[in-house]
Motif scaffolding. Sequence first.
Motif, mmCIF file in Angstrom:
data_model
loop_
_atom_site.group_PDB
_atom_site.id
_atom_site.type_symbol
_atom_site.label_atom_id
_atom_site.label_comp_id
_atom_site.label_asym_id
_atom_site.label_seq_id
_atom_site.Cartn_x
_atom_site.Cartn_y
_atom_site.Cartn_z
ATOM 1 N N MET A 1 0.825 94.498 37.711
ATOM 2 C CA MET A 1 1.769 95.521 37.293
ATOM 3 C C MET A 1 1.676 95.712 35.787
ATOM 4 S SD MET A 1 5.321 93.343 37.821
ATOM 5 C CE MET A 1 6.415 94.411 36.888
ATOM 6 N N THR A 2 1.760 96.951 35.347
ATOM 7 C CA THR A 2 1.656 97.230 33.917
ATOM 8 C C THR A 2 3.006 97.155 33.218
ATOM 9 O OG1 THR A 2 1.855 99.618 34.312
ATOM 10 C CG2 THR A 2 -0.355 98.702 34.277
ATOM 11 N N ARG A 3 4.086 97.358 33.949
ATOM 12 C CA ARG A 3 5.420 97.200 33.372
ATOM 13 C C ARG A 3 5.860 95.741 33.510
ATOM 14 N NH1 ARG A 3 5.714 102.530 35.432
ATOM 15 N NH2 ARG A 3 7.043 103.965 34.239
ATOM 16 N N SER A 4 6.491 95.231 32.497
ATOM 17 C CA SER A 4 6.976 93.861 32.579
ATOM 18 C C SER A 4 8.269 93.815 33.392
ATOM 19 C CB SER A 4 7.204 93.290 31.180
ATOM 20 O OG SER A 4 8.142 94.062 30.466
ATOM 21 N N THR A 5 8.550 92.661 33.983
ATOM 22 C CA THR A 5 9.758 92.495 34.784
ATOM 23 C C THR A 5 10.996 92.868 33.969
ATOM 24 O OG1 THR A 5 8.839 90.794 36.233
ATOM 25 C CG2 THR A 5 11.222 90.781 35.921
ATOM 26 N N GLY A 6 11.880 93.658 34.606
ATOM 27 C CA GLY A 6 13.133 94.040 33.968
ATOM 28 C C GLY A 6 13.114 95.361 33.252
ATOM 29 N N THR A 7 11.929 95.984 33.116
ATOM 30 C CA THR A 7 11.881 97.299 32.473
ATOM 31 C C THR A 7 12.101 98.393 33.509
ATOM 32 O OG1 THR A 7 9.468 97.391 32.711
ATOM 33 C CG2 THR A 7 10.339 96.520 30.645
ATOM 34 N N SER A 8 12.579 99.545 33.068
ATOM 35 C CA SER A 8 12.858 100.649 33.990
ATOM 36 C C SER A 8 11.561 101.143 34.612
ATOM 37 C CB SER A 8 13.574 101.783 33.255
ATOM 38 O OG SER A 8 12.905 102.112 32.049
ATOM 39 N N ALA A 9 11.588 101.361 35.938
ATOM 40 C CA ALA A 9 10.368 101.714 36.650
ATOM 41 C C ALA A 9 10.501 102.973 37.507
ATOM 42 C CB ALA A 9 9.930 100.556 37.544
ATOM 43 N N TRP A 10 11.685 103.216 38.061
ATOM 44 C CA TRP A 10 11.832 104.325 39.001
ATOM 45 C C TRP A 10 13.277 104.778 39.025
ATOM 46 C CZ3 TRP A 10 8.332 107.405 40.721
ATOM 47 C CH2 TRP A 10 8.553 108.225 41.847
ATOM 48 N N LEU A 11 13.500 105.989 39.462
ATOM 49 C CA LEU A 11 14.842 106.498 39.661
ATOM 50 C C LEU A 11 14.801 107.489 40.803
ATOM 51 C CD1 LEU A 11 15.582 109.220 36.967
ATOM 52 C CD2 LEU A 11 13.424 108.010 37.050
ATOM 53 N N ASP A 12 15.883 107.540 41.563
ATOM 54 C CA ASP A 12 15.920 108.523 42.636
ATOM 55 C C ASP A 12 17.343 108.970 42.925
ATOM 56 O OD1 ASP A 12 16.831 106.331 44.108
ATOM 57 O OD2 ASP A 12 14.963 106.117 45.226
ATOM 58 N N ALA A 79 11.491 97.150 37.287
ATOM 59 C CA ALA A 79 10.242 96.537 37.732
ATOM 60 C C ALA A 79 10.429 95.032 37.937
ATOM 61 C CB ALA A 79 9.138 96.783 36.710
ATOM 62 N N VAL A 80 9.812 94.519 38.996
ATOM 63 C CA VAL A 80 9.806 93.075 39.239
ATOM 64 C C VAL A 80 8.413 92.642 39.671
ATOM 65 C CG1 VAL A 80 12.257 92.935 39.850
ATOM 66 C CG2 VAL A 80 10.565 93.342 41.646
ATOM 67 N N ASP A 81 8.155 91.356 39.496
ATOM 68 C CA ASP A 81 6.866 90.798 39.894
ATOM 69 C C ASP A 81 6.832 90.406 41.364
ATOM 70 O OD1 ASP A 81 8.786 88.874 39.495
ATOM 71 O OD2 ASP A 81 7.524 87.545 38.272
ATOM 72 N N ASP A 82 8.003 90.053 41.917
ATOM 73 C CA ASP A 82 8.091 89.582 43.300
ATOM 74 C C ASP A 82 9.489 89.945 43.825
ATOM 75 O OD1 ASP A 82 8.551 88.055 45.636
ATOM 76 O OD2 ASP A 82 7.170 86.483 44.977
ATOM 77 N N ASN A 127 2.578 98.629 43.788
ATOM 78 C CA ASN A 127 1.231 98.426 44.313
ATOM 79 C C ASN A 127 0.397 99.601 43.824
ATOM 80 O OD1 ASN A 127 -1.041 97.645 45.674
ATOM 81 N ND2 ASN A 127 -0.268 98.137 47.711
ATOM 82 N N GLN A 128 0.352 100.682 44.583
ATOM 83 C CA GLN A 128 -0.383 101.872 44.146
ATOM 84 C C GLN A 128 0.438 102.745 43.193
ATOM 85 O OE1 GLN A 128 -3.669 102.448 44.905
ATOM 86 N NE2 GLN A 128 -3.538 100.416 45.834
ATOM 87 N N LEU A 129 1.757 102.646 43.268
ATOM 88 C CA LEU A 129 2.635 103.459 42.414
ATOM 89 C C LEU A 129 3.317 102.568 41.394
ATOM 90 C CD1 LEU A 129 3.999 106.194 41.773
ATOM 91 C CD2 LEU A 129 5.776 105.572 43.419
ATOM 92 N N ASP A 130 2.947 102.714 40.127
ATOM 93 C CA ASP A 130 3.513 101.877 39.079
ATOM 94 C C ASP A 130 4.947 102.277 38.761
ATOM 95 O OD1 ASP A 130 3.012 99.690 37.247
ATOM 96 O OD2 ASP A 130 3.126 101.163 35.634
ATOM 97 N N GLY A 131 5.220 103.581 38.786
ATOM 98 C CA GLY A 131 6.556 104.062 38.483
ATOM 99 C C GLY A 131 6.515 105.436 37.847
ATOM 100 N N TYR A 132 7.653 105.874 37.326
ATOM 101 C CA TYR A 132 7.680 107.180 36.676
ATOM 102 C C TYR A 132 6.872 107.107 35.378
ATOM 103 C CZ TYR A 132 11.046 105.726 33.101
ATOM 104 O OH TYR A 132 11.655 105.100 32.046
ATOM 105 N N GLU A 133 6.511 108.274 34.854
ATOM 106 C CA GLU A 133 5.655 108.314 33.673
ATOM 107 C C GLU A 133 6.497 108.456 32.407
ATOM 108 O OE1 GLU A 133 1.837 110.472 34.203
ATOM 109 O OE2 GLU A 133 2.692 111.048 36.138
ATOM 110 N N PHE A 134 6.263 107.558 31.454
ATOM 111 C CA PHE A 134 6.969 107.600 30.175
ATOM 112 C C PHE A 134 6.342 108.700 29.306
ATOM 113 C CE2 PHE A 134 7.480 103.198 31.586
ATOM 114 C CZ PHE A 134 8.808 102.943 31.315
#
Length: 267
Positions: A1-12, A79-82, A127-134
């Motif tokens: 994962m390119t984002r470190s654990t605890g950073t914002s990754a997605w919103l819906d 974002a989380v690692d597990d 996995n294939q989707l890292d998250g929203y784009e900064f």
Amino acid sequence: MTRSTGTSAWLDLPAQDVSAVMPFYSGLFGWEAEDLGEEFGGYRILRSEGELVGGAMSVAGMTCPEGSDLPSEWGVHLAVDDVDARVAKAREAGGGIIVPADDIGDSGRMAVVLDAVGAPIGMWQPNQLDGYEFTGKPGSPVWFELMTHRYDDAAAFYTAVFDAELVPMGEGTDEGGDDVRYATNGSGESASWGLCDAAGMMPEDAMGWRVHFGVESTEQALASVRELGGSVLDGPVDSPFGRITTIADPEGASFRISAMGEATTEG
């Protein structure tokens, strides 16, 4: 994962009538929505100028444990690692489980937990989707923050569960700050979200996570909000971080718009 654990990754956005509410966001932000079809329950991927913003889905017919309709409200995922290990940490830290861990196709694995102060927060293991784009562009997410009356409990939970590195606003600078306790997860440009002690500022039922979207012009955006059936809940308020207004969409889901080009200087 390119984002470190605890950073914002997605919103819906869960909405009662997602088809009816999407024109509001398309008109306000220029978003395009892609329906992923029945396999994903009609989940829609949202893009601004082709870049990922988040998602939206219908919750029509779904109810809360007490029987009321699920509310339309923006949700944040970190974002989380597990996912499974972090859900276990959430339980240990006084949280609860809203949506158990589950795979979302080959995009990633997610869960939604209730934090120790009663706010829902999502977990995203990509996995294939890292998250929203900064991007920081108008129409994209530019900030996230948790408003709470129980600042210390929230700080302890997010540190234990999401490895948050909370930096009090003004720490390490000559800024005196004010009486409001506010910390960011990370410092400077690495900050990904904020934690605010809202005791005395906001009622208990208004607590929780809120999302900020960038706009070019406050006045133009507010004119569009009204034309499209939304409403202004608070503001505009001038700040060094942009001119900020709290908005509700036609179903009542609230969010904030920030015209960063209209930021004021302190002093």
